[in-house]
Motif scaffolding. Structure first.
Motif, short mmCIF file in Angstrom:
data_model
loop_
_atom_site.label_atom_id
_atom_site.label_comp_id
_atom_site.label_asym_id
_atom_site.label_seq_id
_atom_site.Cartn_x
_atom_site.Cartn_y
_atom_site.Cartn_z
N THR A 41 81.64 20.17 33.54
CA THR A 41 80.93 20.69 34.41
C THR A 41 81.71 22.16 34.71
O THR A 41 82.78 22.17 35.26
N THR A 42 81.02 23.39 34.60
CA THR A 42 81.56 24.79 34.92
C THR A 42 80.45 25.30 35.51
O THR A 42 79.39 25.13 35.60
N PRO A 43 80.86 26.29 36.35
CA PRO A 43 79.92 27.38 36.73
C PRO A 43 78.88 27.95 35.65
O PRO A 43 77.71 28.32 36.10
N TYR A 44 79.21 27.78 34.44
CA TYR A 44 78.18 28.33 33.51
C TYR A 44 77.46 26.99 32.70
O TYR A 44 76.90 27.33 31.95
N ALA A 64 77.71 30.26 20.70
CA ALA A 64 78.06 31.62 20.98
C ALA A 64 77.79 32.01 22.31
O ALA A 64 78.51 32.49 23.14
N GLU A 65 76.44 31.45 22.69
CA GLU A 65 76.01 31.87 24.14
C GLU A 65 77.18 31.17 25.07
O GLU A 65 77.25 31.51 26.14
N ILE A 66 77.15 29.71 24.86
CA ILE A 66 78.11 29.06 25.69
C ILE A 66 79.52 29.62 25.91
O ILE A 66 80.09 29.68 26.75
N ALA A 67 79.90 30.04 24.63
CA ALA A 67 81.22 30.60 24.63
C ALA A 67 81.30 31.96 25.35
O ALA A 67 82.35 32.19 25.92
N ALA A 68 80.20 32.49 25.47
CA ALA A 68 80.08 33.77 26.36
C ALA A 68 79.76 33.53 27.84
O ALA A 68 79.55 34.57 28.53
N GLU A 69 79.94 32.33 27.90
CA GLU A 69 79.61 31.68 29.52
C GLU A 69 78.13 32.34 29.89
O GLU A 69 78.05 32.45 31.25
N GLN A 70 77.13 32.20 29.00
CA GLN A 70 75.98 32.34 29.55
C GLN A 70 75.43 31.02 30.13
O GLN A 70 75.46 30.02 29.36
N PRO A 71 74.74 31.10 31.17
CA PRO A 71 74.31 29.79 31.98
C PRO A 71 73.63 28.93 30.93
O PRO A 71 72.63 29.57 30.48
#
Ligand SMILES: NC(=O)C1=CN([C@@H]2O[C@H](COP(=O)(O)OP(=O)(O)OC[C@H]3O[C@@H](n4cnc5c(N)ncnc54)[C@H](O)[C@@H]3O)[C@@H](O)[C@H]2O)C=CC1
Ligand SMILES: O=C(CO)COP(=O)(O)O
Length: 331
Positions: A169-172, A141-148
């Motif tokens: 590899t993404t900004p988050y 859920a944290e990754i889906a919310a783009e939390q680093p």
């Protein structure tokens, strides 16, 4: 241009598909149930697992696994550990000759005590260096919310590890490569068992000293098993070891910790299962990890007690007394 199939439309499969797409990879998710695949195709959301998350346009879905796998450079496996062997037996024939198989799963197979990458090699009939593992402190859920967050991509073929690293590899989301498959897979599987213990302790209102002791001694027994199986002890100080253990134990989002809280409130295994829906891998894997430890003559006292509470109906308070009354020894 990399293309990926993500097999399994649960929380992590869905969130990982978003990561791949955000990194520029075209993704087809395989969902077991057609309505879930249809919702992803038509509305760009997975209503059952991550309803609030809008998936990028590069993500599509199907309930036909062959269609998802054909032509994919990366075949990402995100089903419950205990169903992998059966699922992959049906899918292996569709895998492209040079595709990389990527395991997201954090469990050990019951009966065989095999790691997921070993099950993949055996069932898909591929060379071990075609299998990669992604493991780290990655609550879906944290990754889906783009939390680093950061993670580890483990593969014995450094070139493939780098290919997977690039594809996610993404900004988050920041992946590191590692060649220690054994350490990364054991770190991911055993932390689920320790998180069950942590959840039990939480429900028993035990203090922070107790919880820190569980994390630290839990990591010690994980590393002991890992070293006996040929892992690099340093892996357990990294993201796939300590990192994942801390994230899972400390987060109310963890299904394993939550399951442990049910047990710690005095519920039976059946009551805890009825109250929770998603996969808590540690509940079954604790049996396989205990067996693996016994085979290799490794002492894993926390895992032994978690297994007794889960499967033998032992009272959590008796488990605690058993742990605290063990013979004293050097650290
Ligand atoms: N959710 C998370 O935050 C993370 C999960 N993981 C690992 O990823 C793996 C998958 O977990 P989640 O996606 O979280 O589980 P989940 O419980 O959210 O979803 C499991 C998926 O597998 C499907 N499934 C259930 N039984 C099946 C069967 N017999 N055959 C085929 N598919 C079946 C379900 O329909 C669902 O789509 C687990 O090993 C877990 O430990 C790893 C990192 C993070
Ligand atoms: O593996 C996870 C985080 O890295 C998720 O843990 P749970 O399966 O306990 O939710």
């Amino acid at each position: 241009m990399t293309t990926a199939a993500v097999l399994g439309a649960g929380s992590w499969g869905t969130a990982f598909a978003k990561v791949l797409a955000d990194a520029g990879t075209d993704v087809t998710i395989w969902a077991r149930r057609e309505p879930v695949a249809a919702a992803i195709r038509e509305y760009g959301t997975n209503p059952d697992y991550l309803p609030a998350v809008r998936l990028p346009e590069r993500v599509t879905a199907t309930s036909d696994a062959g269609k998802a796998i054909a032509g994919a450079d990366l075949v990402v496996l995100a089903v419950p550990s205990q169903t992998l062997r059966g699922n992959l037996a049906d899918w292996a024939g569709f895998v492209e000759p040079d595709a990389t198989l990527v395991s997201l799963m954090k469990g050990i197979e019951l009966g065989t005590t095999k790691r997921m990458s070993e099950v993949i090699v055996e069932t898909a009939g591929v060379a071990a260096d075609r299998v990669a593992v992604v493991s780290g402190p990655n609550l879906a859920a944290e990754i889906a919310a783009e939390q680093p967050a950061a993670t580890v991509v483990a593969c014995t073929d450094v070139g493939r590890a780098t290919q997977v690293q690039r594809a996610v590899t993404t900004p988050y989301f920041r992946p590191y490569t590692n060649e220690d498959m054994v350490g990364c897979e054991l770190g991911g599987a055993v932390k689920n068992v320790i998180a069950l213990a942590y959840g039990i302790a939480t429900a028993m209102r035990l203090g922070d000293n107790t919880k820190a002791t569980l994390i630290t001694r839990g990591l010690a027994e994980t590393a002991r098993l890992g070293v006996a199986l040929g892992a690099d002890p340093l892996t357990f100080a990294g993201l796939a070891g300590l990192g994942d253990l801390v994230a899972t134990c400390s987060s109310p989002l963890s299904r394993n910790r939550t399951f442990g809280e049910h047990l710690g409130r005095g519920e039976t295994l059946e009551q805890a299962q009825a109250a929770t829906r998603q996969t808590a891998e540690g509940v079954k894997s604790c049996l396989a990890i205990r067996d693996l430890a016994r085979t290799h003559k490794v002492d894993m006292p926390i895992t032994e007690q978690v297994e007794l509470v889960c499967h033998e109906g032992v009272n959590p308070r008796s488990a605690l007394i058993a742990l605290m009354s063990r013979e004293t020894k050097p650290e």
